[in-house]
Write a protein that holds these residues in place. Sequence first.
Motif, PDB file in Angstrom:
ATOM      1  N   LEU A  75      15.300  12.816  13.739  1.00 39.07           N
ATOM      2  CA  LEU A  75      15.273  11.493  14.362  1.00 39.07           C
ATOM      3  C   LEU A  75      13.964  11.361  15.139  1.00 39.07           C
ATOM      4  CD1 LEU A  75      18.929  11.308  15.766  1.00 39.07           C
ATOM      5  CD2 LEU A  75      18.079  10.595  13.532  1.00 39.07           C
ATOM      6  N   SER A  76      13.139  10.434  14.700  1.00 37.62           N
ATOM      7  CA  SER A  76      11.820  10.261  15.309  1.00 37.62           C
ATOM      8  C   SER A  76      11.628   8.830  15.746  1.00 37.62           C
ATOM      9  CB  SER A  76      10.724  10.650  14.300  1.00 37.62           C
ATOM     10  OG  SER A  76       9.446  10.330  14.802  1.00 37.62           O
ATOM     11  N   THR A 120      21.982   4.606  21.131  1.00 42.02           N
ATOM     12  CA  THR A 120      22.886   5.654  21.624  1.00 42.02           C
ATOM     13  C   THR A 120      24.342   5.199  21.613  1.00 42.02           C
ATOM     14  OG1 THR A 120      22.565   4.902  23.913  1.00 42.02           O
ATOM     15  CG2 THR A 120      21.098   6.631  23.108  1.00 42.02           C
ATOM     16  N   ASP A 121      24.628   4.062  20.968  1.00 43.92           N
ATOM     17  CA  ASP A 121      26.002   3.579  20.973  1.00 43.92           C
ATOM     18  C   ASP A 121      26.783   4.154  19.792  1.00 43.92           C
ATOM     19  OD1 ASP A 121      25.013   2.220  18.794  1.00 43.92           O
ATOM     20  OD2 ASP A 121      25.022   0.254  19.764  1.00 43.92           O
ATOM     21  N   ASP A 122      28.086   3.859  19.774  1.00 51.18           N
ATOM     22  CA  ASP A 122      28.956   4.393  18.733  1.00 51.18           C
ATOM     23  C   ASP A 122      28.563   3.887  17.353  1.00 51.18           C
ATOM     24  OD1 ASP A 122      30.344   5.720  20.679  1.00 51.18           O
ATOM     25  OD2 ASP A 122      31.971   4.261  20.806  1.00 51.18           O
ATOM     26  N   GLY A 154      14.087   9.180  19.451  1.00 49.59           N
ATOM     27  CA  GLY A 154      15.100   9.805  18.606  1.00 49.59           C
ATOM     28  C   GLY A 154      15.957  10.801  19.363  1.00 49.59           C
ATOM     29  N   GLY A 155      15.393  11.385  20.428  1.00 47.22           N
ATOM     30  CA  GLY A 155      16.158  12.344  21.219  1.00 47.22           C
ATOM     31  C   GLY A 155      17.332  11.719  21.952  1.00 47.22           C
ATOM     32  N   LEU A 156      17.228  10.429  22.267  1.00 50.88           N
ATOM     33  CA  LEU A 156      18.344   9.749  22.938  1.00 50.88           C
ATOM     34  C   LEU A 156      19.547   9.660  22.007  1.00 50.88           C
ATOM     35  CD1 LEU A 156      16.402   6.826  24.682  1.00 50.88           C
ATOM     36  CD2 LEU A 156      16.734   9.178  25.453  1.00 50.88           C
ATOM     37  N   ALA A 157      19.283   9.269  20.745  1.00 49.61           N
ATOM     38  CA  ALA A 157      20.362   9.215  19.759  1.00 49.61           C
ATOM     39  C   ALA A 157      20.873  10.609  19.438  1.00 49.61           C
ATOM     40  CB  ALA A 157      19.877   8.526  18.485  1.00 49.61           C
ATOM     41  N   ALA A 158      19.971  11.597  19.408  1.00 47.63           N
ATOM     42  CA  ALA A 158      20.381  12.975  19.130  1.00 47.63           C
ATOM     43  C   ALA A 158      21.337  13.485  20.199  1.00 47.63           C
ATOM     44  CB  ALA A 158      19.152  13.871  19.041  1.00 47.63           C
ATOM     45  N   ALA A 159      21.083  13.135  21.449  1.00 47.57           N
ATOM     46  CA  ALA A 159      21.981  13.546  22.525  1.00 47.57           C
ATOM     47  C   ALA A 159      23.373  12.959  22.322  1.00 47.57           C
ATOM     48  CB  ALA A 159      21.411  13.110  23.877  1.00 47.57           C
ATOM     49  N   ARG A 160      23.423  11.689  21.903  1.00 49.89           N
ATOM     50  CA  ARG A 160      24.727  11.052  21.630  1.00 49.89           C
ATOM     51  C   ARG A 160      25.461  11.788  20.511  1.00 49.89           C
ATOM     52  NH1 ARG A 160      28.755   9.938  19.939  1.00 49.89           N
ATOM     53  NH2 ARG A 160      29.895   7.971  19.773  1.00 49.89           N
ATOM     54  N   LEU A 161      24.746  12.188  19.469  1.00 50.01           N
ATOM     55  CA  LEU A 161      25.371  12.899  18.356  1.00 50.01           C
ATOM     56  C   LEU A 161      25.858  14.277  18.801  1.00 50.01           C
ATOM     57  CD1 LEU A 161      22.824  12.038  15.528  1.00 50.01           C
ATOM     58  CD2 LEU A 161      25.141  11.136  15.754  1.00 50.01           C
TER      59      LEU A 161
END
Length: 326
Positions: A75-76, A120-122, A154-161
Amino acid sequence: MVATPVIIVKAKPRLILCVAVMFSLLFHLVTAGWLAAEPRPGWIDRSIRSSGEERRFMVFVPSNLPPDPPVVLCLSGDPRAMLTGAGGGAEWPALARRERFLLVVPAGVNGPGRSRSHGTDDHDALSITSLLDSVVRAFSVDPSRIYLAAHGEGGLAAARLLLDPAARFAAAALFSSALPSGLAAGSRGHRPRPLMLVNGTEDPLVPWEQVASRSSGQTVMPARESVAWWVVANRAEPSAPALSMLPDLDPWDGCRIRKAVYRPLMGGAPVVACTVVGGGHAMPSRRHTVEESAAKRRFVGRSCRDAEGALLAWEFMKRFRLSGTP
């Protein structure tokens, strides 16, 4: 002489049309490498529909892909950099070719173009999970060796995952990112997994000591606090980490990389924190340096040339497999 009777079978036009459509669809899937036994090497551009919306992504297939290959979901904030060769993220395709893993690169969701950010949402998490499922089915990958790498937005979404208890990642590596405050407050049932965190102390976009505000109104923890949060969440020993300095391969870049290894406690997973002292928002890289300029230094900060960031991440992640997979 008795003539041989000729039997003519009249097929229904609807049946003929259906068979023709099925063969056409199968032909396109096979020629695209999607169902082929040996997928066409190189970049494959694909999309899926999730919750009624299209989600585009690219898959890089090495020419020597083994059976049941590992996968790196990357995720970039700017996936185009992997195609243009700009910045440390451009090392991922070359690394996938050498190490023989699939590289999956989703586009973002919050705006036009390939460089859209990740949410970062569902909904965003569901679409990323769906596209990963499609890759798993198409390439028969090793389900115990699915890895997550991310940089910047991309790290924000990675944290959510990673905070999803059902996440299937064996390990993860996050660069130039920190934990959104809302995710830290609302996390429940986190399953510890090996994690590498790489942050610059002079990153103007993800500050080491200060809270960062996003355009969406979301706030992000200081990078230092984010590392400490992940150590506790991963059930790793927060005191007395093993400390070392990576070699100073470029004395002129103004950066040094300090490595801290937090060992796992019972039921936990290790955390490796690489602090790029003097470094900015760019991934460390020796092969893919970004041209220095006053504007770049102001908005991104220094680029560290003491290591290849993607290689650091892969060497860390590849040692781990997800337990409990068939």
